[in-house]
Write an enzyme that holds these catalytic residues in place. Structure first.
Site, mmCIF file in Angstrom:
data_model
loop_
_atom_site.group_PDB
_atom_site.id
_atom_site.type_symbol
_atom_site.label_atom_id
_atom_site.label_comp_id
_atom_site.label_asym_id
_atom_site.label_seq_id
_atom_site.Cartn_x
_atom_site.Cartn_y
_atom_site.Cartn_z
ATOM 1 N N VAL A 180 5.869 -0.038 1.130
ATOM 2 C CA VAL A 180 4.905 -1.004 1.631
ATOM 3 C C VAL A 180 3.643 -0.970 0.784
ATOM 4 O O VAL A 180 3.374 -0.011 0.062
ATOM 5 C CB VAL A 180 4.544 -0.743 3.112
ATOM 6 C CG1 VAL A 180 5.780 -0.837 3.991
ATOM 7 C CG2 VAL A 180 3.868 0.620 3.286
ATOM 8 N N SER A 181 2.857 -2.034 0.886
ATOM 9 C CA SER A 181 1.565 -2.164 0.223
ATOM 10 C C SER A 181 1.729 -1.994 -1.290
ATOM 11 O O SER A 181 2.633 -2.585 -1.874
ATOM 12 C CB SER A 181 0.577 -1.170 0.830
ATOM 13 O OG SER A 181 -0.748 -1.460 0.449
ATOM 14 N N ASN A 182 0.902 -1.182 -1.948
ATOM 15 C CA ASN A 182 1.087 -1.060 -3.388
ATOM 16 C C ASN A 182 2.345 -0.266 -3.724
ATOM 17 O O ASN A 182 2.862 -0.366 -4.844
ATOM 18 C CB ASN A 182 -0.155 -0.489 -4.085
ATOM 19 C CG ASN A 182 -0.551 0.886 -3.629
ATOM 20 O OD1 ASN A 182 0.223 1.598 -2.992
ATOM 21 N ND2 ASN A 182 -1.777 1.282 -3.946
#
Length: 725
Positions: A331-333
């Site tokens: 998830v995210s970066n």
């Protein structure tokens, strides 16, 4: 660095054929032979394989340096998924205390790192779905069980490095005892944000439950700092040692820049260096490579444990890309790293992709048009540094908008009012009153690509200094600045009651591997404005004054310095140029889920234009589906913790699990992926801004539609992406 499996150039066979590819090596082996080939009673790896005449020896990857730690967990006193805490322990009010707070053991640090990092990604309140819709005790079919969800198995940990000791990217492979040797699979769980190696543990849970191994990497970031006062550094297991004694075993040791570390510390005591900001490696440039390395390391670990034994007693590389299903996820970066890995995968390591709220850097060309309800959005496809430094300028003022008085964390704030006036004085917003100025700031954010659904998040994110912390960390990273360079006059330190830098408490420093997020503010450590005027001098950034305004406006001067670097710093632009994605997933089935309300990584700058970029590059060969979830935002960990989140937002983590389910079913059984669509959820509601909302129900979070209604279809035509209202 070329992956060691580069010799595998053909595409993997369909998964049903893949099951027979290893039948001779594994399926036909008798139970006695399997035991001889290695199991839970195998001795730990010594970190290397001796020279062998075996036809296909399990050689450890060339990028792995030093000793490989191998530890097995029984699933009772300790385990892979929960650090021995189980579902109830992960959901407890606090982490277990250390026996000696100033000297926690490696095992204690690991346990508490799992506790902290799981909760950072997931809402752990039962009212929000923990224990019923997701969580350690929820089985692969989505059924809540009475168990604790502990997973016995083996954990391999090592560094990837170029020999300098300055990269020391941590890699980890978790292999559950339930690993299915007849249907081998791996998922990746690259850490999100700037977290350490356990930063993706809540994602890895999906794979562990299904008998898949999980490939982790901290991607060259990490929670624990180099404390310049004591000159101590973290090791790979989180314990600390003097820098001189640690040498190349340091997980991170800062290097000098314009000054020696000793001279810098004498003039600026109590400062801390963090790996993402201060490694001078621009870690993001290698996040795709690091994720691929984690997969290779995990294949090595699986073979070290289960590979066929050669006639000379050497393990063979029985499990390899051609017969092991691999899904890149995070998830995210970390999700952005998974996408980067899929794009860079020249060795056929990855079969599919399933990511949540990914950070995706869209290149300037080709130009992708994003339309919502038929009208082009006001801005799209901007780089993280561009839009985050914009948020850092305007978010604090925008929170005062009269239309946001009921938003989470809303309310009058001196720094916000002062920021509005300082922005007006510099001609960056219009209006002679705070109401007019804040309305102009909110309009500036809308014009910069934030959707109206993000409006109510500006107050809480600005109060938590989210944009400022990310702007400072990435500015340092992209410019490869040393801690001694103090880019835009920022530094990191613990601060006291007077908000001035102090020696970090010994117990806080000792626990940072477990408790830190790698991108302060984090715990007792915060951003410091070293340009705060005399006589006060360096002080906590949020309460500091700007020299040019004389106001306590949360350091507008620093925010402007960071913003102006976007166009004025050649070093920053060079670092940014190393981070753009190319959009080519090479025909891999993929699902991206993203919350429409995301105010940290707005959909207009990330997943929406990436869908268009991928289609532009791959055309009809594209197998990417994009799912946009209404009433979902970036930080599930804030739901049922910060007042007002629970009544407004649903857990996006549930949809990541569903994306993994969909990609896995597609690869194993040929089940069609859900088409790109908007999933319309229903908030839980509640009176006012409750901390804990009403009990979530399945009806609040509907699944993906196999055939979405016309009003929910996300469509791509050429380089144009159409998003319905």
């Amino acid at each position: 660095m070329q992956p060691s499996h580069a010799r595998v150039s053909r595409r993997k066979a369909p998964s049903r054929l893949r099951l027979t590819a290893i039948s001779g090596a594994v399926v036909a082996l008798s139970a006695m032979t399997l035991a001889a080939c290695g199991g839970d009673d195998d001795p730990p790896s010594n970190g290397g394989t001796p020279p062998s005449q075996t036809q296909n020896p399990n050689n450890r990857p060339t990028f792995v340096v030093g000793t490989i730690s191998v530890k097995s967990y029984d699933g009772t006193s300790d385990d892979l998924a929960t650090g021995g805490l189980g579902k109830d322990g992960i959901g407890a009010a606090a982490a277990p205390p250390f026996a000696d707070a100033n000297n926690p053991t490696a095992a204690e640090l690991r346990r508490n790192a799992i506790f902290t990092n799981y909760r950072a990604i997931v809402d752990i309140n039962p009212a929000g779905g923990y224990g019923t819709l997701y969580g350690p005790n929820v089985d692969p079919q989505g059924n809540a069980t009475a168990g604790q969800g502990k997973v016995p198995g083996t954990e391999y940990i090592a560094y990837a490095d170029d020999g300098s000791g300055r990269q020391n990217v941590t890699l980890m492979a978790q292999i559950p005892d339930s690993f299915d040797r007849n249907n081998p699979c791996i998922i990746t769980a690259t850490s999100s944000g700037s977290r350490g190696i356990y930063g993706g543990i809540a994602v890895g849970e999906w794979g562990l439950k299904r008998g898949c191994a999980v490939a982790y990497t901290d991607k060259g970031t990490g929670a624990a700092p180099h404390d310049l006062d004591t000159d101590t550094v973290p090791l790979i297991d989180g314990t600390r040692q003097a820098r001189a004694g640690a040498g190349k075993l340091a997980q991170f040791a800062a290097q000098p820049g314009s000054q020696t570390l000793a001279d810098f510390t004498a003039a600026n005591p109590h400062r801390l260096a963090f790996k993402h900001a201060h490694s001078q490696q621009n870690p993001e440039a290698n996040w795709g490579k690091n994720t691929l390395q984690a997969i290779e390391f995990t294949l090595f670990a699986i073979n070290d444990k289960f590979g066929t034994m050669g006639s000379d007693g050497v393990r063979q590389a029985t499990f390899k890309p051609s017969n092991t299903l691999v899904i890149a996820s995070a998830v995210s970066n970390g999700g952005g790293a998974a996408v980067a890995a899929a794009e860079q995968d020249t060795a056929g390591l990855i079969d599919g992709v399933a990511v949540g709220e990914p950070m995706l850097e869209i290149p300037p060309t080709p130009v992708i048009t994003v339309r919502r309800a038929g009208a082009p959005v006001l801005a799209s496809g901007r780089h993280l540094y561009d839009y985050t430094t914009t948020a850092n300028l305007f978010q604090l003022c925008a929170r005062q908008d009269v239309g946001l008085v009921n938003a989470p964390s809303a309310g009058a704030l001196l720094q916000a009012t002062n920021r509005c006036q300082s922005l007006a004085d510099k001609g960056l917003v219009s209006g002679g009153t705070t109401d007019a100025q804040s309305a102009a700031a909110l309009t500036a954010l809308r014009n910069a690509g934030w959707e109206p659904e993000s409006d109510e998040l500006h107050a809480s994110l600005s109060a938590l200094e989210v944009a400022s912390s990310i702007s400072v960390t990435y500015a340092n990273a992209y410019t490869r600045s040393s801690v001694t360079d103090r880019f835009c006059n920022y530094s990191f330190a613990a601060t006291g009651a007077d908000f001035k830098p102090i020696t970090i408490p010994a117990a806080s420093l000792a626990a940072f591997f477990s408790t830190g997020n790698g991108v302060p503010p984090s715990g007792v450590v915060t951003l410091v404005n070293d340009a705060n005027p005399a006589p006060t001098g360096p002080i906590k950034d949020f309460v500091s004054l700007s020299p040019s305004t004389g106001r306590q406006d949360a350091n507008l001067d620093g925010a402007l310095c960071l913003r102006n670097a976007w166009t004025s710093s050649a070093a920053l632009q060079a670092g940014v140029a190393q981070t753009y994605r190319n959009g080519n997933l090479q025909g891999k089935p993929a699902v991206i889920v993203h919350g429409r309300s995301d105010a940290l990584l707005p959909t207009n700058h990330t997943s929406r234009p990436y869908l268009g970029l991928n289609r532009t590059v791959e055309g009809s060969a594209s197998k990417l589906s994009y799912i946009e979830v209404t009433n979902a935002q970036h930080f599930d960990g804030f739901i049922d913790v910060l007042p007002g989140y629970a009544s407004r937002y649903v857990p996006l983590h549930l949809y990541l699990n569903r994306a993994l389910d969909a990609v896995y079913a597609n690869l194993r059984n040929g089940t069609a992926l859900p088409p790109s669509q908007v999933v319309r959820t229903t908030p839980r509601g509640g009176t006012g801004n409750p901390v804990v909302g009403p009990q979530i129900l399945p009806s609040n979070v509907p699944g993906f539609a196999a055939t979405p209604a016309a009003a929910d279809v996300i469509a791509v035509s050429g380089s144009t992406v159409d998003i319905p209202n």
